[in-house]
Design a protein around this motif. Structure first.
Motif, PDB file in Angstrom:
ATOM      1  N   GLU A  57      84.739  38.830 106.107  1.00  0.00           N
ATOM      2  CA  GLU A  57      84.435  37.685 105.262  1.00  0.00           C
ATOM      3  C   GLU A  57      83.112  37.911 104.522  1.00  0.00           C
ATOM      4  OE1 GLU A  57      85.572  33.908 103.761  1.00  0.00           O
ATOM      5  OE2 GLU A  57      86.650  35.309 105.075  1.00  0.00           O
ATOM      6  N   VAL A  58      83.133  37.710 103.208  1.00  0.00           N
ATOM      7  CA  VAL A  58      81.962  37.946 102.368  1.00  0.00           C
ATOM      8  C   VAL A  58      81.309  36.618 101.994  1.00  0.00           C
ATOM      9  CG1 VAL A  58      81.109  38.914 100.197  1.00  0.00           C
ATOM     10  CG2 VAL A  58      82.977  40.050 101.431  1.00  0.00           C
ATOM     11  N   SER A  59      79.988  36.546 102.152  1.00  0.00           N
ATOM     12  CA  SER A  59      79.229  35.359 101.752  1.00  0.00           C
ATOM     13  C   SER A  59      77.939  35.804 101.081  1.00  0.00           C
ATOM     14  CB  SER A  59      78.927  34.468 102.961  1.00  0.00           C
ATOM     15  OG  SER A  59      78.116  35.171 103.894  1.00  0.00           O
ATOM     16  N   THR A  60      77.255  34.864 100.452  1.00  0.00           N
ATOM     17  CA  THR A  60      75.966  35.148  99.829  1.00  0.00           C
ATOM     18  C   THR A  60      74.866  34.755 100.801  1.00  0.00           C
ATOM     19  OG1 THR A  60      76.832  34.828  97.596  1.00  0.00           O
ATOM     20  CG2 THR A  60      74.442  34.630  97.901  1.00  0.00           C
ATOM     21  N   LEU A  61      74.048  35.733 101.207  1.00  0.00           N
ATOM     22  CA  LEU A  61      72.955  35.452 102.124  1.00  0.00           C
ATOM     23  C   LEU A  61      71.771  34.838 101.394  1.00  0.00           C
ATOM     24  CD1 LEU A  61      71.722  35.754 104.998  1.00  0.00           C
ATOM     25  CD2 LEU A  61      70.835  37.976 104.235  1.00  0.00           C
ATOM     26  N   ALA A  62      71.436  35.404 100.242  1.00  0.00           N
ATOM     27  CA  ALA A  62      70.272  34.907  99.498  1.00  0.00           C
ATOM     28  C   ALA A  62      70.343  35.344  98.043  1.00  0.00           C
ATOM     29  CB  ALA A  62      68.978  35.416 100.131  1.00  0.00           C
ATOM     30  N   GLY A  63      69.743  34.521  97.195  1.00  0.00           N
ATOM     31  CA  GLY A  63      69.695  34.837  95.778  1.00  0.00           C
ATOM     32  C   GLY A  63      70.499  33.851  94.950  1.00  0.00           C
ATOM     33  N   THR A  64      70.220  33.864  93.642  1.00  0.00           N
ATOM     34  CA  THR A  64      70.929  33.014  92.690  1.00  0.00           C
ATOM     35  C   THR A  64      71.673  33.911  91.725  1.00  0.00           C
ATOM     36  OG1 THR A  64      69.112  31.402  92.849  1.00  0.00           O
ATOM     37  CG2 THR A  64      70.673  31.132  91.037  1.00  0.00           C
ATOM     38  N   ALA A  65      72.992  33.828  91.743  1.00  0.00           N
ATOM     39  CA  ALA A  65      73.824  34.733  90.939  1.00  0.00           C
ATOM     40  C   ALA A  65      73.507  34.617  89.456  1.00  0.00           C
ATOM     41  CB  ALA A  65      75.296  34.433  91.185  1.00  0.00           C
ATOM     42  N   HIS A  66      73.414  35.791  88.801  1.00  0.00           N
ATOM     43  CA  HIS A  66      73.233  35.897  87.350  1.00  0.00           C
ATOM     44  C   HIS A  66      71.875  35.372  86.877  1.00  0.00           C
ATOM     45  CE1 HIS A  66      77.479  36.554  87.776  1.00  0.00           C
ATOM     46  NE2 HIS A  66      77.755  35.282  87.982  1.00  0.00           N
ATOM     47  N   LYS A  67      70.946  35.080  87.829  1.00  0.00           N
ATOM     48  CA  LYS A  67      69.650  34.545  87.440  1.00  0.00           C
ATOM     49  C   LYS A  67      68.532  35.360  88.082  1.00  0.00           C
ATOM     50  CE  LYS A  67      71.157  29.761  86.705  1.00  0.00           C
ATOM     51  NZ  LYS A  67      70.964  28.341  87.089  1.00  0.00           N
ATOM     52  N   PRO A  68      68.104  36.426  87.414  1.00  0.00           N
ATOM     53  CA  PRO A  68      67.005  37.227  87.964  1.00  0.00           C
ATOM     54  C   PRO A  68      65.711  36.429  87.976  1.00  0.00           C
ATOM     55  CG  PRO A  68      67.490  37.898  85.721  1.00  0.00           C
ATOM     56  CD  PRO A  68      68.566  36.937  86.118  1.00  0.00           C
ATOM     57  N   GLY A  69      64.903  36.671  89.017  1.00  0.00           N
ATOM     58  CA  GLY A  69      63.631  35.971  89.118  1.00  0.00           C
ATOM     59  C   GLY A  69      62.870  36.429  90.340  1.00  0.00           C
TER      60      GLY A  69
END
Length: 388
Positions: free
Chosen positions: A169-181
């Motif tokens: 199962e794939v999930s997002t641990l951290a970060g905002t997709a498509h928004k570098p910063g």
């Protein structure tokens, strides 16, 4: 002229003999210890690039045809598996190898028997969480594993750190997709700028080489993101983490003592961060080159990429543009571990006579074997110790 006292001369002569004897005894002790280490630990058998022991390190192809493509092993484990610009590599305690197959936008798995399968990714660039083969990545580069079998991915193009459970199962641990910063804080609000590699320590903390932010970031098991080292500006400064500077850190690795190692690509150095967050230069002069030396700070690297540690305190570094694997010994010396320095695709019974073509990442297993993603050869290579 003041007269010379004969008793003083005798005393000085005796002291001189004592010093010489101590040096001889010390040298013999070092020789014996070194011999014992080499016998008990194959990772320490290569004393330098010219040592006859280097013929015991054999380079072979673990997986990949040498042609860019996508193919898993067929039923029964056969077929001709293919990769397309593989980047990150990691090994679990059972000997399974995980690969970030960058241009295929997939995470692949290789069993100890050499069977290749797709762990996650559809092959189409994008951002989708969910079941492994339905999830999407955008140029995944770095991979790491924790003690529970979770796989962490530096999803470079999506500016995210992703997590794959043992069930796929794939999930997002951290970060905002498509928004570098460069935002700290809770996982859903934190930002990265082209994260390129990840590493996990024994406590479950995830370290990120945040490439375009020139920083090493830290993620707690709960998903909180902080700045571990680096100011955010490109440069080279050692010292406390928040004052230190990096220039496009490419790879991160941890050891059993909680130290973090960084290949500081554009500074041509390998850096070390203590558990307290103090940054030091482990090896490299800062001038681009490929010079071995018995002192790390006098050695030279040429755009170092991948970095990995072994159980004996040695550090391995890939030189992408020099087609070599370098080794920083636990005592500080730097040598060429594998590769001739000329691009090619040559397996060999002598590691320093083998050829690579832009090796990117490196990983080690508990037995001291070395795994390399050979980017332009679209192969995963293995370097293992075989007694003469």
């Amino acid at each position: 002229m003041r007269p010379v006292d004969a008793n003083v001369l005798l005393k000085d002569e005796a002291l001189g003999v004592e010093v010489v004897m101590k040096k001889i005894v010390g040298a013999l002790v070092l020789l014996v210890v070194g011999t014992l280490l080499s016998c008990s630990n194959p990772a320490n058998s290569q004393v330098n690039s010219a040592s006859p022991h280097t013929r015991s390190w054999v380079v072979s192809t673990l997986a990949g045809t040498g042609t860019a493509g996508y193919q898993d092993s067929t039923v029964g484990g056969g077929g001709q598996p293919q990769f397309n610009g593989p980047e990150g590599v990691e090994v679990d305690s059972s000997g399974n190898v995980y690969v970030a197959d960058r241009n295929n936008h997939r995470i692949r798995k290789i069993t100890p028997e050499g069977v290749v399968s797709t762990l996650a990714g559809t092959g189409t660039e994008g951002f989708v969480d969910g079941a492994g083969t339905s999830a999407r990545f955008n140029n995944p580069i770095g991979v790491a594993l924790d003690s529970s079998g979770n796989v962490y991915v530096a999803d470079h193009g999506n500016h995210l750190i992703r997590k794959i459970t043992p069930q796929g199962e794939v999930s997002t641990l951290a970060g905002t997709a498509h928004k570098p910063g460069r935002t700290r804080g809770e996982s859903t609000s934190a930002q990265f700028n082209k994260p390129i590699d990840v590493a996990v320590d024994s406590s479950g903390y995830v370290y990120v080489a945040d490439y375009h932010n020139h920083m090493i970031r830290k993620i707690t098991p709960e998903g909180f993101v902080s700045d571990f080292a680096g100011t955010g500006a490109a440069g080279h400064v050692d010292g406390p983490g928040t004052r230190a500077q990096f220039n496009k850190p490419f790879s991160v690795a941890t050891d059993s003592r909680g130290n973090v190692y960084v290949s500081d690509e554009h500074n041509h150095r390998v850096r070390k961060i203590t558990p307290e967050g103090v940054v030091d230069t482990l090896a490299g002069t800062g001038t681009a080159g490929s010079l071995d030396h018995n002192t790390g700070l006098s050695a030279q690297f040429y755009y170092p990429n991948g970095v990995a540690t072994d159980s004996w305190g040695n550090v391995y570094v890939t030189e992408y543009r020099q087609h070599r694997i370098r080794k920083i010994w636990s005592m500080g010396a730097v040598s060429t571990f594998a590769g001739t320095g000329t691009a090619g695709n040559e397996n060999h019974i002598s590691a320093t006579s083998a050829q690579f073509n832009h090796p990117t990442a490196v990983a080690t297993d508990s037995r001291g074997n070395i795994y390399v993603t050979d980017h332009h050869n679209h192969r995963i290579r293995k370097i293992e110790y075989k007694a003469p």
